[in-house]
Write a protein that holds these residues in place. Structure first.
Motif, PDB file in Angstrom:
ATOM      1  N   ASP A 180       8.077  10.032 -16.438  1.00 55.66           N
ATOM      2  CA  ASP A 180       7.063  11.032 -16.093  1.00 55.66           C
ATOM      3  C   ASP A 180       6.774  10.934 -14.595  1.00 55.66           C
ATOM      4  OD1 ASP A 180       5.005  12.837 -15.903  1.00 55.66           O
ATOM      5  OD2 ASP A 180       3.784  11.993 -17.518  1.00 55.66           O
ATOM      6  N   PRO A 181       7.635  11.549 -13.763  1.00 57.63           N
ATOM      7  CA  PRO A 181       7.463  11.448 -12.316  1.00 57.63           C
ATOM      8  C   PRO A 181       6.138  12.022 -11.816  1.00 57.63           C
ATOM      9  CG  PRO A 181       9.658  12.245 -12.849  1.00 57.63           C
ATOM     10  CD  PRO A 181       8.868  12.282 -14.120  1.00 57.63           C
ATOM     11  N   ASP A 182       5.642  13.090 -12.470  1.00 59.17           N
ATOM     12  CA  ASP A 182       4.344  13.642 -12.063  1.00 59.17           C
ATOM     13  C   ASP A 182       3.249  12.601 -12.208  1.00 59.17           C
ATOM     14  OD1 ASP A 182       5.383  16.222 -11.538  1.00 59.17           O
ATOM     15  OD2 ASP A 182       5.214  16.758 -13.659  1.00 59.17           O
ATOM     16  N   ALA A 183       3.288  11.862 -13.322  1.00 56.09           N
ATOM     17  CA  ALA A 183       2.293  10.817 -13.555  1.00 56.09           C
ATOM     18  C   ALA A 183       2.444   9.693 -12.541  1.00 56.09           C
ATOM     19  CB  ALA A 183       2.431  10.274 -14.978  1.00 56.09           C
ATOM     20  N   ALA A 184       3.684   9.357 -12.188  1.00 52.92           N
ATOM     21  CA  ALA A 184       3.916   8.308 -11.198  1.00 52.92           C
ATOM     22  C   ALA A 184       3.331   8.698  -9.848  1.00 52.92           C
ATOM     23  CB  ALA A 184       5.411   8.024 -11.072  1.00 52.92           C
ATOM     24  N   VAL A 185       3.532   9.947  -9.451  1.00 56.36           N
ATOM     25  CA  VAL A 185       2.994  10.421  -8.174  1.00 56.36           C
ATOM     26  C   VAL A 185       1.466  10.356  -8.184  1.00 56.36           C
ATOM     27  CG1 VAL A 185       2.743  12.447  -6.680  1.00 56.36           C
ATOM     28  CG2 VAL A 185       4.972  11.879  -7.643  1.00 56.36           C
ATOM     29  N   ILE A 186       0.853  10.808  -9.268  1.00 58.18           N
ATOM     30  CA  ILE A 186      -0.613  10.792  -9.356  1.00 58.18           C
ATOM     31  C   ILE A 186      -1.139   9.365  -9.310  1.00 58.18           C
ATOM     32  CG2 ILE A 186      -2.555  11.239 -10.911  1.00 58.18           C
ATOM     33  CD1 ILE A 186      -1.099  13.782 -11.786  1.00 58.18           C
ATOM     34  N   SER A 187      -0.518   8.467 -10.068  1.00 56.06           N
ATOM     35  CA  SER A 187      -1.009   7.093 -10.105  1.00 56.06           C
ATOM     36  C   SER A 187      -0.839   6.397  -8.761  1.00 56.06           C
ATOM     37  CB  SER A 187      -0.297   6.304 -11.200  1.00 56.06           C
ATOM     38  OG  SER A 187      -0.887   5.027 -11.346  1.00 56.06           O
ATOM     39  N   LEU A 188       0.327   6.544  -8.151  1.00 55.66           N
ATOM     40  CA  LEU A 188       0.561   5.898  -6.862  1.00 55.66           C
ATOM     41  C   LEU A 188      -0.403   6.400  -5.792  1.00 55.66           C
ATOM     42  CD1 LEU A 188       4.465   5.894  -6.826  1.00 55.66           C
ATOM     43  CD2 LEU A 188       2.996   3.872  -6.857  1.00 55.66           C
ATOM     44  N   ASN A 189      -0.805   7.651  -5.902  1.00 59.47           N
ATOM     45  CA  ASN A 189      -1.735   8.248  -4.938  1.00 59.47           C
ATOM     46  C   ASN A 189      -3.173   8.239  -5.435  1.00 59.47           C
ATOM     47  OD1 ASN A 189      -0.138   9.657  -2.525  1.00 59.47           O
ATOM     48  ND2 ASN A 189       1.106   9.819  -4.379  1.00 59.47           N
ATOM     49  N   GLY A 190      -3.459   7.384  -6.406  1.00 58.20           N
ATOM     50  CA  GLY A 190      -4.784   7.364  -7.010  1.00 58.20           C
ATOM     51  C   GLY A 190      -5.876   6.768  -6.149  1.00 58.20           C
ATOM     52  N   GLY A 191      -5.499   6.033  -5.117  1.00 57.18           N
ATOM     53  CA  GLY A 191      -6.508   5.422  -4.255  1.00 57.18           C
ATOM     54  C   GLY A 191      -6.979   4.062  -4.739  1.00 57.18           C
ATOM     55  N   TRP A 192      -6.126   3.339  -5.433  1.00 58.36           N
ATOM     56  CA  TRP A 192      -6.473   2.006  -5.921  1.00 58.36           C
ATOM     57  C   TRP A 192      -6.794   1.066  -4.768  1.00 58.36           C
ATOM     58  CZ3 TRP A 192      -6.685   2.137 -11.133  1.00 58.36           C
ATOM     59  CH2 TRP A 192      -5.895   3.086 -11.802  1.00 58.36           C
ATOM     60  N   LYS A 193      -7.722   0.156  -5.003  1.00 63.73           N
ATOM     61  CA  LYS A 193      -8.032  -0.840  -3.977  1.00 63.73           C
ATOM     62  C   LYS A 193      -6.828  -1.748  -3.718  1.00 63.73           C
ATOM     63  CE  LYS A 193     -11.817  -2.241  -6.061  1.00 63.73           C
ATOM     64  NZ  LYS A 193     -13.094  -2.912  -6.400  1.00 63.73           N
ATOM     65  N   LYS A 194      -6.057  -1.971  -4.761  1.00 60.14           N
ATOM     66  CA  LYS A 194      -4.873  -2.803  -4.638  1.00 60.14           C
ATOM     67  C   LYS A 194      -3.826  -2.314  -5.617  1.00 60.14           C
ATOM     68  CE  LYS A 194      -3.308  -7.629  -5.028  1.00 60.14           C
ATOM     69  NZ  LYS A 194      -3.708  -9.032  -5.336  1.00 60.14           N
ATOM     70  N   GLN A 195      -2.614  -2.075  -5.139  1.00 61.99           N
ATOM     71  CA  GLN A 195      -1.540  -1.750  -6.074  1.00 61.99           C
ATOM     72  C   GLN A 195      -0.268  -2.494  -5.666  1.00 61.99           C
ATOM     73  OE1 GLN A 195      -0.635   2.419  -6.562  1.00 61.99           O
ATOM     74  NE2 GLN A 195      -0.488   2.838  -4.380  1.00 61.99           N
ATOM     75  N   THR A 196       0.367  -3.057  -6.681  1.00 62.27           N
ATOM     76  CA  THR A 196       1.563  -3.865  -6.502  1.00 62.27           C
ATOM     77  C   THR A 196       2.650  -3.308  -7.398  1.00 62.27           C
ATOM     78  OG1 THR A 196       0.234  -5.832  -6.050  1.00 62.27           O
ATOM     79  CG2 THR A 196       2.530  -6.192  -6.667  1.00 62.27           C
ATOM     80  N   ILE A 197       3.873  -3.277  -6.899  1.00 60.12           N
ATOM     81  CA  ILE A 197       5.007  -2.784  -7.667  1.00 60.12           C
ATOM     82  C   ILE A 197       6.051  -3.885  -7.772  1.00 60.12           C
ATOM     83  CG2 ILE A 197       6.872  -1.085  -7.786  1.00 60.12           C
ATOM     84  CD1 ILE A 197       5.106   0.793  -6.110  1.00 60.12           C
ATOM     85  N   VAL A 198       6.500  -4.154  -8.991  1.00 62.10           N
ATOM     86  CA  VAL A 198       7.634  -5.051  -9.217  1.00 62.10           C
ATOM     87  C   VAL A 198       8.778  -4.166  -9.703  1.00 62.10           C
ATOM     88  CG1 VAL A 198       8.497  -7.072 -10.452  1.00 62.10           C
ATOM     89  CG2 VAL A 198       6.070  -6.941  -9.802  1.00 62.10           C
ATOM     90  N   PRO A 199       9.693  -3.805  -8.826  1.00 57.98           N
ATOM     91  CA  PRO A 199      10.746  -2.843  -9.163  1.00 57.98           C
ATOM     92  C   PRO A 199      11.964  -3.527  -9.805  1.00 57.98           C
ATOM     93  CG  PRO A 199      10.897  -3.373  -6.859  1.00 57.98           C
ATOM     94  CD  PRO A 199       9.748  -4.174  -7.401  1.00 57.98           C
ATOM     95  N   HIS A 200      12.949  -2.707 -10.136  1.00 58.17           N
ATOM     96  CA  HIS A 200      14.207  -3.206 -10.683  1.00 58.17           C
ATOM     97  C   HIS A 200      14.871  -4.203  -9.729  1.00 58.17           C
ATOM     98  CE1 HIS A 200      17.947  -3.156 -12.958  1.00 58.17           C
ATOM     99  NE2 HIS A 200      18.621  -2.736 -11.894  1.00 58.17           N
ATOM    100  N   ASP A 201      14.565  -4.082  -8.456  1.00 52.20           N
ATOM    101  CA  ASP A 201      15.125  -4.980  -7.443  1.00 52.20           C
ATOM    102  C   ASP A 201      14.928  -6.442  -7.822  1.00 52.20           C
ATOM    103  OD1 ASP A 201      14.220  -2.398  -6.444  1.00 52.20           O
ATOM    104  OD2 ASP A 201      14.854  -3.039  -4.463  1.00 52.20           O
ATOM    105  N   ALA A 202      13.740  -6.777  -8.332  1.00 52.75           N
ATOM    106  CA  ALA A 202      13.445  -8.169  -8.699  1.00 52.75           C
ATOM    107  C   ALA A 202      14.245  -8.594  -9.916  1.00 52.75           C
ATOM    108  CB  ALA A 202      11.954  -8.337  -8.958  1.00 52.75           C
ATOM    109  N   ALA A 203      14.479  -7.669 -10.842  1.00 50.07           N
ATOM    110  CA  ALA A 203      15.161  -8.012 -12.087  1.00 50.07           C
ATOM    111  C   ALA A 203      16.624  -8.354 -11.878  1.00 50.07           C
ATOM    112  CB  ALA A 203      15.027  -6.871 -13.096  1.00 50.07           C
TER     113      ALA A 203
END
Length: 417
Positions: free
Chosen positions: A272-295
């Motif tokens: 759900d890319p629309d949901a991803a865009v909304i969440s990433l731009n939600g204005g969280w005080k802190k957001q961390t991403i653990v992508p496939h890169d780590a796996a």
């Protein structure tokens, strides 16, 4: 009306991210770059491996060995997940259950989302797993598996982005239901666990997220391991949750390595890319991403089975050894076929950041414009991303051996009184 205008802005703004070509992988790519060849090489290294496990399974010994940064019961966790039978989400759930029992966190509840599976399956399997482990006290809330733009046909997706060997919940669309009690009847779940006796709560997942964030301002961290529809739905209803939450940590995206099949695609953000865009731009005080890169740098090898066999001391370690690792040995583990285990890396990064070997702030964007880049994720240097990007801490690598030691040691901690 404002929420709709904001959503349409994000959808239209996705054109900026989509203007970038898919990341090429060069012929001289280094090991761990995510290509099939490097993943196979990485996997082969760990057919056997070294490990340093605790023999004292007390909480005190565990805390002496690992740098846990959570604040006990003041660290409230909501797990948003797309669990299937004994997949990587289950590893993450068990890690959070163990941390909760040790009072390193307070696991408030689990919300069922789509991506790997439909929420009927996720809800049923979560309930069954919790019941089996004697944790039916953890509340479960069913969310939505329908992307904000609605489901597309598999044929349309195939024409847009190319062939994906794994399409998650889309493989079950011919048996679609939102009724978790029909998950077995409709052939949605593969679990062999006894049918759950506990039931999901009546409250919708997004409403539960909103309620808990405001109930415990500054204390709730959302661990988002699925498609982000529940999170986006909560933000559309109440954007202030981003301000009042402690933060959010995602398993999602692929940035500097090759995706499992398509270069820039990872299923959680793709679902759900629309949901991803909304969440990433939600204005969280802190957001961390653990992508496939780590796996790709943290492959599950036969040494993982050795670890669990060495420290198989309780129902948690036994469940993993019996349900996910024993079949590897029985079916003759193939070191040229990499086995990823994404989600527990996210939990480990949250609990014990000293396991992280590489992380940095980046501008992150997800393409939500229909076309070849649909669902692709991109990361830029801070300040260099397009309009729809947002800053996030991106964890690209953890110490592979220390991570697996950590997970097994966490599972093996003796029961708390």
């Amino acid at each position: 009306m404002k929420s709709w205008k904001k959503l349409t802005k994000y959808i239209a703004g996705g054109l900026a991210a989509c203007a970038f070509a898919l990341n090429p992988i060069t012929a001289d790519a280094a090991p761990g770059d995510g290509t099939a060849e490097s993943a196979q090489a990485e996997s082969a290294k760990y057919a056997t491996g070294s490990y340093n496990l605790l023999t004292d399974h007390s909480k005190e010994a565990f805390l002496k060995k690992y740098d846990i940064v959570t604040k006990g019961k003041d660290t409230k966790i909501i797990l948003d997940t797309d669990i299937r039978h004994m997949n990587d989400d289950t590893y993450a759930l068990i890690a959070l259950l163990r941390a909760d029992e040790m009072e390193l966190i307070d696991l408030l509840g689990v919300t069922a989302a789509g991506a790997n599976a439909l929420t009927a399956n996720v809800t049923y399997t979560t309930l069954a797993t919790l019941d089996l482990l004697g944790r039916g006290d953890v509340p479960v809330y069913q969310g939505t598996d329908a992307p904000l733009r609605g489901f597309m046909s598999k044929e349309k997706l195939r024409k847009m982005v190319g062939y994906m060997p794994y399409v998650g919940a889309y493989q079950f669309m011919d048996r679609y239901t939102t009724d978790y009690t029909k998950a077995v009847e409709n052939g949605l779940t593969m679990t062999n666990f006894p049918a759950p006796t506990s039931r999901p709560k009546a409250q919708r997942a997004s409403d539960y997220i909103i309620e808990q964030v405001h109930k415990y301002p500054g204390k709730v961290t959302i661990v988002a391991l699925a498609g982000l529809t529940n999170i986006a739905e909560a933000l559309k209803k109440d954007p202030t949750i981003a301000r009042d939450a402690a933060g959010i940590i995602y398993m999602g995206g692929v940035f500097d390595v090759h995706g499992e099949k398509l270069t820039s695609v990872e299923i959680n953000f793709w679902y759900d890319p629309d949901a991803a865009v909304i969440s990433l731009n939600g204005g969280w005080k802190k957001q961390t991403i653990v992508p496939h890169d780590a796996a790709v740098k943290c492959i599950k090898g036969m040494d993982v089975m050795e670890r669990f066999n060495r420290s198989n001391v309780n129902k948690y370690t036994d469940l993993v050894a019996r349900e996910t690792l024993l079949p590897l040995a029985t079916e003759k583990y193939d070191p040229t076929n990499p086995i990823f285990c994404w989600d527990p890396i996210t939990v480990a990064a949250l609990l014990c950041p000293s396991l992280i070997t590489e992380q940095r702030m980046r501008d992150v964007a997800v393409c939500n414009q229909e076309g070849i880049a649909w669902g692709s994720s991109f990361a830029y240097e801070p300040g260099e991303g397009p309009e729809t990007s947002a800053p996030a801490m991106v964890v690209s690598s953890v110490d592979r051996n220390k991570f697996w030691d950590f997970l097994v040691d966490l599972y093996a901690v003796e029961p708390q009184k």
